[in-house]
Design an enzyme around this catalytic site. Sequence first.
Site, short mmCIF file in Angstrom:
data_model
loop_
_atom_site.label_atom_id
_atom_site.label_comp_id
_atom_site.label_asym_id
_atom_site.label_seq_id
_atom_site.Cartn_x
_atom_site.Cartn_y
_atom_site.Cartn_z
N ALA A 1 -53.76 -19.99 18.72
CA ALA A 1 -55.17 -19.86 19.07
C ALA A 1 -55.82 -18.77 18.23
CB ALA A 1 -55.31 -19.53 20.55
N GLU B 1 -47.79 -26.02 20.93
CA GLU B 1 -48.20 -26.91 22.03
C GLU B 1 -48.78 -28.21 21.50
OE1 GLU B 1 -49.47 -24.09 25.70
OE2 GLU B 1 -50.53 -23.69 23.83
N GLU C 1 -47.01 -16.24 23.31
CA GLU C 1 -48.11 -15.75 24.15
C GLU C 1 -47.73 -14.55 25.01
OE1 GLU C 1 -49.01 -20.16 23.45
OE2 GLU C 1 -47.24 -18.90 23.78
N GLY D 1 -50.58 -22.22 20.41
CA GLY D 1 -51.26 -23.50 20.53
C GLY D 1 -50.80 -24.50 19.49
#
Length: 257
Positions: free
Chosen positions: A63, A111, A131, A108
Site C-alpha cells: 500500500a 494480497e 504490515e 497489498g
Amino acid sequence: MSEFVRLEIADGIGTIRLERPPMNALNTQIQEELRAAATAAAGDPDVRAVVVWGGAKVFAAGADITEFTTVTYQHMVGRATALSGAFDAVARIPKPVVAAITGYALGGGCELALACDWRVVAEDAKLGQPEIKLGIIPGAGGTQRLARLVGPARAKELIFSGRMVDAEEALRIGLADRVVPADQVLATALELVRPYVTGPALALRAAKQAVDAGLSMDLAAGLALESHLFAGLFATDDRVEGTTAFVEKRKPKFTGQ
C-alpha cells in the site's frame, strides 16, 4: 480512462497491468482502477483467462503508506471494506487468473497475488505480509487467503514476523506455483493460462466457483454446491461437444456456450 491500471486483451487473454512506478504502490486510486479492470475482465466474453502483471521490475510493493500516516479510524472503518473489495474483485473473476510476480509482492501486493488462482514467481522475487511492522495487520485478505493457502500455523508465523519469503521458500510452502528467471515470468504466466482460452468456459467457471466457495463451507454444503453446478453443466453446448468428441475419439471444439 485509468491512470495506473490497464486491461490489455490479446488472443483471449486479458492482462491487467499495474503501472505506477517505481514500486506500484497500491494507493486508493489504483485500488479502484484495479476493481474496474477486474470487473471488465470478468464480464468480457473475449477474455477467457487473465494475467495480473506489475511489469519487469516489480509486482507491487504494498500500500501507499503515506496515506496511512494521517488516516483516522473513522475514515478507515468505511475504507477497509472497499480496500478488501478491490482485491476480492480479482478473486471473483470467473476465469483462470495467474499473478506474474517480479521484484516485490509485499503487503497489498502479496494480497493481490493471493487473490489469483496461481502465482508465477521470479527467482529473485520477495513476497510477504510486513504490515505488523507498521503496527497493523493485513487488511485486504492476507490473513484469510494466506492461511487457506499455506496453512494457519505457517501463515501466523509469516504475518506475526512480517518477514519476506524468497522464491525458493515460496515454492516449497505453496505460496508460489512456478519459479522461473525474471525475464521469463510473463511468458510463463501466459503459457500457463493459454490452454484455458480454448477450454469449456462455463465448466471452468463452475469448477472455480465450486473450489473457492467450498472452502468456506462444511463438507455437506460443499458437496451440495458441487452437485448443483455439475448438473447445471448438462445444459451447456460444451457438455454436448465434449462428450460427443470423446465418443467419436476426436479433440473437442469448445465454444464457451
